[in-house]
Design a protein around this motif. Structure first.
Motif, PDB file in Angstrom:
ATOM      1  N   TYR A 314      -1.575 -43.462  -5.237  1.00 44.79           N
ATOM      2  CA  TYR A 314      -1.431 -42.965  -6.609  1.00 44.79           C
ATOM      3  C   TYR A 314      -2.123 -43.860  -7.651  1.00 44.79           C
ATOM      4  CZ  TYR A 314       0.881 -41.745 -11.027  1.00 44.79           C
ATOM      5  OH  TYR A 314       1.131 -41.411 -12.329  1.00 44.79           O
ATOM      6  N   PRO A 315      -1.911 -45.183  -7.654  1.00 45.76           N
ATOM      7  CA  PRO A 315      -2.553 -46.006  -8.694  1.00 45.76           C
ATOM      8  C   PRO A 315      -4.072 -45.877  -8.690  1.00 45.76           C
ATOM      9  CG  PRO A 315      -0.825 -47.248  -7.585  1.00 45.76           C
ATOM     10  CD  PRO A 315      -1.038 -45.998  -6.787  1.00 45.76           C
ATOM     11  N   LYS A 316      -4.666 -45.918  -7.497  1.00 44.30           N
ATOM     12  CA  LYS A 316      -6.120 -45.818  -7.400  1.00 44.30           C
ATOM     13  C   LYS A 316      -6.590 -44.434  -7.827  1.00 44.30           C
ATOM     14  CE  LYS A 316     -10.317 -47.016  -6.272  1.00 44.30           C
ATOM     15  NZ  LYS A 316     -11.099 -47.945  -7.127  1.00 44.30           N
ATOM     16  N   ALA A 317      -5.882 -43.393  -7.388  1.00 43.16           N
ATOM     17  CA  ALA A 317      -6.268 -42.025  -7.744  1.00 43.16           C
ATOM     18  C   ALA A 317      -6.175 -41.805  -9.249  1.00 43.16           C
ATOM     19  CB  ALA A 317      -5.382 -41.018  -7.005  1.00 43.16           C
ATOM     20  N   LEU A 318      -5.137 -42.347  -9.875  1.00 43.31           N
ATOM     21  CA  LEU A 318      -4.979 -42.208 -11.324  1.00 43.31           C
ATOM     22  C   LEU A 318      -6.121 -42.907 -12.063  1.00 43.31           C
ATOM     23  CD1 LEU A 318      -3.226 -41.186 -13.651  1.00 43.31           C
ATOM     24  CD2 LEU A 318      -1.912 -43.323 -13.510  1.00 43.31           C
ATOM     25  N   GLU A 319      -6.486 -44.081 -11.581  1.00 37.03           N
ATOM     26  CA  GLU A 319      -7.593 -44.823 -12.193  1.00 37.03           C
ATOM     27  C   GLU A 319      -8.894 -44.028 -12.095  1.00 37.03           C
ATOM     28  OE1 GLU A 319     -10.112 -48.804 -10.948  1.00 37.03           O
ATOM     29  OE2 GLU A 319      -7.939 -48.808 -10.626  1.00 37.03           O
ATOM     30  N   LEU A 320      -9.164 -43.458 -10.910  1.00 38.28           N
ATOM     31  CA  LEU A 320     -10.377 -42.670 -10.715  1.00 38.28           C
ATOM     32  C   LEU A 320     -10.375 -41.416 -11.581  1.00 38.28           C
ATOM     33  CD1 LEU A 320     -10.672 -42.919  -6.828  1.00 38.28           C
ATOM     34  CD2 LEU A 320     -12.253 -43.922  -8.478  1.00 38.28           C
ATOM     35  N   LEU A 321      -9.193 -40.784 -11.700  1.00 37.50           N
ATOM     36  CA  LEU A 321      -9.104 -39.552 -12.479  1.00 37.50           C
ATOM     37  C   LEU A 321      -9.365 -39.808 -13.963  1.00 37.50           C
ATOM     38  CD1 LEU A 321      -8.570 -36.581 -11.830  1.00 37.50           C
ATOM     39  CD2 LEU A 321      -6.170 -36.942 -12.425  1.00 37.50           C
ATOM     40  N   LYS A 322      -8.904 -40.938 -14.453  1.00 38.40           N
ATOM     41  CA  LYS A 322      -9.162 -41.296 -15.853  1.00 38.40           C
ATOM     42  C   LYS A 322     -10.656 -41.518 -16.092  1.00 38.40           C
ATOM     43  CE  LYS A 322      -4.607 -43.266 -16.895  1.00 38.40           C
ATOM     44  NZ  LYS A 322      -3.837 -44.495 -17.189  1.00 38.40           N
ATOM     45  N   GLU A 323     -11.320 -42.119 -15.121  1.00 39.08           N
ATOM     46  CA  GLU A 323     -12.769 -42.300 -15.229  1.00 39.08           C
ATOM     47  C   GLU A 323     -13.484 -40.950 -15.229  1.00 39.08           C
ATOM     48  OE1 GLU A 323     -13.880 -44.816 -12.006  1.00 39.08           O
ATOM     49  OE2 GLU A 323     -12.805 -46.581 -12.763  1.00 39.08           O
ATOM     50  N   THR A 324     -13.009 -40.041 -14.372  1.00 39.88           N
ATOM     51  CA  THR A 324     -13.602 -38.705 -14.309  1.00 39.88           C
ATOM     52  C   THR A 324     -13.393 -37.952 -15.613  1.00 39.88           C
ATOM     53  OG1 THR A 324     -13.276 -38.575 -11.916  1.00 39.88           O
ATOM     54  CG2 THR A 324     -13.541 -36.495 -13.078  1.00 39.88           C
ATOM     55  N   ALA A 325     -12.207 -38.094 -16.208  1.00 39.81           N
ATOM     56  CA  ALA A 325     -11.898 -37.400 -17.456  1.00 39.81           C
ATOM     57  C   ALA A 325     -12.887 -37.764 -18.557  1.00 39.81           C
ATOM     58  CB  ALA A 325     -10.471 -37.728 -17.892  1.00 39.81           C
ATOM     59  N   GLU A 326     -13.267 -39.036 -18.624  1.00 39.90           N
ATOM     60  CA  GLU A 326     -14.236 -39.470 -19.635  1.00 39.90           C
ATOM     61  C   GLU A 326     -15.608 -38.873 -19.366  1.00 39.90           C
ATOM     62  OE1 GLU A 326     -14.394 -43.652 -20.101  1.00 39.90           O
ATOM     63  OE2 GLU A 326     -12.248 -43.896 -20.503  1.00 39.90           O
ATOM     64  N   ILE A 327     -15.967 -38.762 -18.098  1.00 40.69           N
ATOM     65  CA  ILE A 327     -17.298 -38.245 -17.734  1.00 40.69           C
ATOM     66  C   ILE A 327     -17.416 -36.756 -18.031  1.00 40.69           C
ATOM     67  CG2 ILE A 327     -18.877 -37.826 -15.797  1.00 40.69           C
ATOM     68  CD1 ILE A 327     -17.749 -40.422 -14.544  1.00 40.69           C
ATOM     69  N   VAL A 328     -16.370 -35.972 -17.677  1.00 37.07           N
ATOM     70  CA  VAL A 328     -16.454 -34.511 -17.825  1.00 37.07           C
ATOM     71  C   VAL A 328     -15.921 -34.016 -19.160  1.00 37.07           C
ATOM     72  CG1 VAL A 328     -16.257 -34.221 -15.318  1.00 37.07           C
ATOM     73  CG2 VAL A 328     -14.190 -34.080 -16.727  1.00 37.07           C
ATOM     74  N   GLY A 329     -15.350 -34.911 -19.959  1.00 40.62           N
ATOM     75  CA  GLY A 329     -14.850 -34.511 -21.273  1.00 40.62           C
ATOM     76  C   GLY A 329     -13.517 -33.801 -21.227  1.00 40.62           C
ATOM     77  N   ALA A 330     -12.651 -34.216 -20.314  1.00 41.90           N
ATOM     78  CA  ALA A 330     -11.315 -33.609 -20.228  1.00 41.90           C
ATOM     79  C   ALA A 330     -10.428 -34.093 -21.380  1.00 41.90           C
ATOM     80  CB  ALA A 330     -10.668 -33.962 -18.895  1.00 41.90           C
ATOM     81  N   ARG A 331      -9.367 -33.326 -21.639  1.00 42.11           N
ATOM     82  CA  ARG A 331      -8.490 -33.629 -22.767  1.00 42.11           C
ATOM     83  C   ARG A 331      -7.530 -34.774 -22.455  1.00 42.11           C
ATOM     84  NH1 ARG A 331      -7.142 -28.813 -23.583  1.00 42.11           N
ATOM     85  NH2 ARG A 331      -5.166 -28.757 -22.472  1.00 42.11           N
ATOM     86  N   GLU A 332      -6.888 -34.741 -21.276  1.00 44.42           N
ATOM     87  CA  GLU A 332      -5.926 -35.786 -20.942  1.00 44.42           C
ATOM     88  C   GLU A 332      -5.669 -35.824 -19.442  1.00 44.42           C
ATOM     89  OE1 GLU A 332      -1.859 -35.218 -22.155  1.00 44.42           O
ATOM     90  OE2 GLU A 332      -2.132 -33.062 -22.335  1.00 44.42           O
ATOM     91  N   VAL A 333      -5.082 -36.929 -19.013  1.00 46.89           N
ATOM     92  CA  VAL A 333      -4.696 -37.125 -17.612  1.00 46.89           C
ATOM     93  C   VAL A 333      -3.268 -37.647 -17.585  1.00 46.89           C
ATOM     94  CG1 VAL A 333      -5.071 -38.543 -15.551  1.00 46.89           C
ATOM     95  CG2 VAL A 333      -7.031 -37.583 -16.765  1.00 46.89           C
ATOM     96  N   ASP A 334      -2.457 -37.109 -16.680  1.00 45.94           N
ATOM     97  CA  ASP A 334      -1.132 -37.693 -16.483  1.00 45.94           C
ATOM     98  C   ASP A 334      -0.733 -37.588 -15.022  1.00 45.94           C
ATOM     99  OD1 ASP A 334       0.116 -35.179 -15.932  1.00 45.94           O
ATOM    100  OD2 ASP A 334       0.370 -34.806 -18.065  1.00 45.94           O
ATOM    101  N   GLY A 335       0.334 -38.284 -14.658  1.00 45.96           N
ATOM    102  CA  GLY A 335       0.794 -38.295 -13.273  1.00 45.96           C
ATOM    103  C   GLY A 335       2.300 -38.398 -13.188  1.00 45.96           C
ATOM    104  N   ASP A 336       2.817 -38.157 -11.981  1.00 42.37           N
ATOM    105  CA  ASP A 336       4.266 -38.177 -11.770  1.00 42.37           C
ATOM    106  C   ASP A 336       4.538 -38.612 -10.335  1.00 42.37           C
ATOM    107  OD1 ASP A 336       6.968 -37.805 -11.645  1.00 42.37           O
ATOM    108  OD2 ASP A 336       6.960 -35.701 -12.256  1.00 42.37           O
ATOM    109  N   GLU A 337       5.256 -39.714 -10.177  1.00 43.92           N
ATOM    110  CA  GLU A 337       5.636 -40.185  -8.841  1.00 43.92           C
ATOM    111  C   GLU A 337       7.041 -39.727  -8.446  1.00 43.92           C
ATOM    112  OE1 GLU A 337       4.071 -44.313  -7.736  1.00 43.92           O
ATOM    113  OE2 GLU A 337       4.279 -44.444  -9.914  1.00 43.92           O
TER     114      GLU A 337
END
Length: 408
Positions: A314-337
């Motif tokens: 989860y920590p690594k995936a969340l970090e990668l997803l935040k990087e992707t969000a900046e690249i593709v112009g997404a609005r937000e990222v969140d997660g739930d464990e």
């Protein structure tokens, strides 16, 4: 003369006394005239101890060195079991994964078996020896020690059975078979006499800890007769076999659940071709396995994309997803464990309608909100809040009369 492969897990070899008890069981098989290969795990708690030691040195140790470290646990067990066999007059020889030459790829901590050189093992069997093999490990083409992931000793045992065309592969553990669900969650859970490879594959992939998923894949692919038995109780255990006509009578064979899930969501992604790859490509590239996926399209030509991964990733995936969000112009990222997955499994689903509706109705009556749904021919999985795990499993076990079905 039969060729039997037996595997003993960490609890089964957790103390010198238990190792001696295993030696007695193994010697009895040889004394009745059968050939036997024994695959063992590290002693109970040893792998966790080694991992803790590594973290005291480095929070993120080199994967190659980590495999070198954790593979030593099984090496201790094979030596002790061979000593115990020698003590009672039973000739035995121990082998590490590298000595057997269990060839794997180079994916440290998640390696996959590519080939097994069985010449030395066959020679020992013909000489009347018991062969004791370290589970969970192998070597890559460069001679590096590799490990197969948690539960990898099951895979080693089934792979050895397949390579040597064994008559049966017996997995000895601290339970006496495969149950309709975890008895620690539902005391009314019952042992199944028989389950299909297909159902066991789903149960393993959905969170059942009885067998590692790759072990079931191996057994099904190479038609290895597989049986789960208790190290501490006599009994027939559970036979894992191919589907037969009688199995069409049972709608549901069991309920699996997985506490190790985490959910990630990326919102407001521009809806265009290649969006799924842009999100999941970096995740896959980091060797993180994605489980359930849900994509929703909004009216403003954007999409919300939700998927689940193992909590350890989860920590690594969340970090990668935040990087992707900046690249593709997404609005937000969140997660739930704080989620779990509960799944119904059964080959009978193919010929019986209404199972999903019964599942959803049962959960609704208990006030359990479903957050994600995934289906296949023989399983239905839902993601719910972690606090509802036990209530959900118990209510579904009762709704589908699994205690009664198993008893019959």
């Amino acid at each position: 003369m039969a060729l039997i492969v037996q595997k003993y897990g960490g609890t089964s070899v957790g103390t010198p006394e238990r190792i001696q008890a295993v030696a007695e069981k193994v010697a009895a098989v040889r004394e009745r005239g059968d050939q036997i290969i024994v695959v063992v795990s590290a002693m109970s708690g040893e792998t966790n101890r080694l991992i803790s030691l590594s973290k005291e040195i480095n929070e993120r140790p080199d994967p190659r060195e980590m495999d070198v470290l954790v593979a030593t646990g099984e090496q201790v067990t094979i030596a002790l079991l061979s000593m115990a066999l020698h003590k009672i007059g039973c000739p035995a020889r121990s082998y590490t994964g590298g000595q057997v030459h269990i060839l794997t790829d180079s994916a440290h901590s998640k390696a996959r078996i590519q080939d097994i050189d069985d010449a030395r093992v066959r020679a020992d069997l013909e000489a009347g020896r018991v062969v004791v093999v370290a589970g969970f490990q192998g070597v890559d083409e460069h001679g590096n020690i590799t490990t197969l992931g948690r539960g990898g000793s099951d895979t080693t045992a089934v792979a050895m059975a397949a390579a040597l065309t064994a008559d049966e592969c017996q997995i000895f553990t601290d339970v006496d078979g495969v149950y309709t669900t975890d008895p620690r969650v539902e005391p009314k859970a019952c042992r199944l006499e028989k389950i299909t490879f297909e159902e066991m594959l789903e149960m393993a992939s959905l969170g059942s800890k009885v067998l590692q998923i790759r072990a079931v894949e191996f057994a099904g692919k190479y038609n290895v007769p597989l049986r789960v038995l208790s190290s501490f109780e006599e009994g027939e255990g559970t036979l894992i076999t191919f589907e037969d006509e009688g199995m069409e009578q049972a709608k549901i064979s069991g309920i699996a659940f997985n506490r190790d899930e985490a959910k990630l969501t990326i919102r407001g992604v521009p809806d265009q071709p290649g969006v799924a790859y842009s999100i999941l490509g970096p995740i896959s590239g980091s060797n993180i396995e994605v489980d359930m996926i849900v994509q929703n399209i909004s009216e403003d030509n954007t999409t919300d994309f939700t998927f689940t991964v193992h909590r350890n990733d989860y920590p690594k995936a969340l970090e990668l997803l935040k990087e992707t969000a900046e690249i593709v112009g997404a609005r937000e990222v969140d997660g739930d464990e704080g989620i779990v997955k509960i799944s119904l499994v059964g080959v009978g689903m193919r010929s019986h309608a209404g199972i999903a509706a019964t599942m959803f109705e049962t959960l609704a009556k208990e006030g359990i909100n479903i957050r994600m749904i995934s289906t296949s021919e023989i399983k239905i999985s839902v993601v719910v809040d972690e606090k509802y795990l036990e209530l959900g499993v118990r209510s579904l076990h009762e709704a589908f009369n699994l205690a009664m079905e198993a008893a019959e």
